[in-house]
Design a protein around this motif. Structure first.
Motif: not given
Ligand SMILES: Nc1nc2c(c(=O)[nH]1)N(C=O)[C@@H](CNc1ccc(C(=O)N[C@@H](CCC(=O)O)C(=O)O)cc1)CN2
Ligand SMILES: Nc1ncnc2c1ncn2[C@@H]1O[C@H](COP(=O)(O)OP(=O)(O)OP(=O)(O)O)[C@@H](O)[C@H]1O
Length: 221
Positions: A174-191
Motif C-alpha cells: 500500500m505504501t509503495l502505491e501511495t508514495l509513487g516514484d520511490v526506489k526500493t532496496i530489500g535486505v535479507a539473508f540468503e536463507s
C-alpha cells in the motif's frame, strides 16, 4: 470474478479459485519462513555486517546523484526500519548512512492494519517508542513527517526476481502505491530466499522491489 495480472511481460487471467490458492500458499510460506528466519538469526548472533553494509551503501550511492538532481532540497530522504530481534539488524547500516551526512533518514510509522505507512525523521540517539499494534519501535509524533525517495525494506522471504513476503498486512504494498516514484532496496539473508520448488506465485497487488541485497548476492527483477 476474474482478474488480469501483469507480472513483467506475462499477462495472466486468474480465477477466484486460483487467487484463493495463491493466498493460502503465501500464508503457508509466510509462516514457514518466519520460523526459519527466527531460527537463522538465533543461530547466527555474531553476524558480521560490514561487507553487507558496503553492498547496500554502494547501491544507495548509485541512486543518490539521480535523486539529488530531481529535488529542491539539499538532502535526499531515505527510509530504513528499526529491526526487531528476529530481523536482519540494519542498525550499523543506519549508523553508516547517518555518518555520511548525505541523507535525511526516516523510519516507518504504522497507522493500523490496512493503512499505508507514514515516515518520520530519525537521527541517531532519538528516543523511539513502540507502535500501537506491533512490537516495532518508531519515531515519536513530534518528529517531522517525511516522504522518502528511497526505501530499505525488511522482509520475511523473497524470490530471486524480487517479490517479497512481509508480515501480511500489505503495509509496504500500500505504501509503495501511495508514495509513487520511490526506489526500493530489500535486505535479507540468503536463507530467506524462496526456492522454485516452493511454488510461490505473486498476487496481483504484489510489487517487485528494485533490488534485494543479501550477505552473498544482489538480485534484480
Ligand atoms: N522492523 C520492522 N519495522 C516495520 C515493518 C517490518 O516488517 N519490520 N513493517 C512492515 O510492514 C511495518 C510494520 N508492520 C508490521 C506488521 C506486523 C508485525 C508483527 O506481526 N509483529 C509481531 C512479531 C514481530 C517479530 O517477529 O519479532 C509482533 O509485533 O508481535 C510487525 C510490523 C513498518 N515497520
Ligand atoms: N495496494 C493495496 N491496496 C489495498 N490492499 C492491499 C494492497 N496491497 C495489499 N493489500 C492487502 O493487504 C493484505 C496483505 O498483503 P500481502 O499478503 O501482500 O502482505 P505482505 O506484502 O506479505 O506484507 P507487508 O505487510 O509487509 O506488506 C492482503 O489481504 C491484500 O489484499
Amino acid at each position: 470474478m476474474e482478474s488480469r495480472v501483469v507480472h513483467g511481460a506475462t499477462l495472466r487471467t486468474v480465477s477466484t479459485d486460483e487467487q484463493a490458492v495463491q493466498k493460502l500458499l503465501k500464508e503457508r510460506l509466510r509462516a514457514k519462513h518466519r520460523i526459519q528466519r527466527k531460527e537463522f538469526i538465533e543461530k547466527n548472533q555474531d553476524i558480521d555486517y560490514s561487507n553487507f553494509n558496503k553492498q547496500v551503501l554502494l547501491q544507495i550511492d548509485k541512486e543518490y546523484e539521480r535523486i539529488l538532481n530531481q529535488i529542491d532540497a539539499n538532502k535526499p530522504i531515505i527510509s530504513a526500519y528499526w529491526p526487531t530481534k528476529f530481523e536482519l539488524d540494519c542498525k550499523s547500516l543506519l549508523k553508516e548512512i547517518q555518518s555520511q551526512n548525505k541523507w535525511r533518514i526516516c523510519l516507518p510509522v504504522t497507522q493500523g492494519d490496512k493503512y499505508p505507512l507514514i515516515f518520520r525523521e530519525y537521527k541517531e540517539g532519538d528516543q523511539l517508542e513502540k507502535g500501537e499494534k506491533f512490537k516495532v519501535l518508531e519515531p515519536t509524533i513530534d518528529k517531522e513527517q517525511l516522504k522518502p525517495h528511497l526505501l530499505i525494506v525488511p522482509l520475511i522471504a523473497f524470490t530471486s526476481d524480487c517479490f517479497r513476503i512481509g508480515y501480511g498486512k500489505g503495509h509496504y504494498d500500500m505504501t509503495l502505491e501511495t508514495l509513487g516514484d520511490v526506489k526500493t532496496i530489500g535486505v535479507a539473508f540468503e536463507s530467506q530466499k524462496i526456492q522454485k520448488q516452493e511454488g510461490y506465485i505473486p498476487e496481483a497487488h504484489d510489487k517487485q522491489l528494485d533490488c534485494i541485497i543479501t550477505e552473498k548476492d544482489i538480485y534484480f527483477p
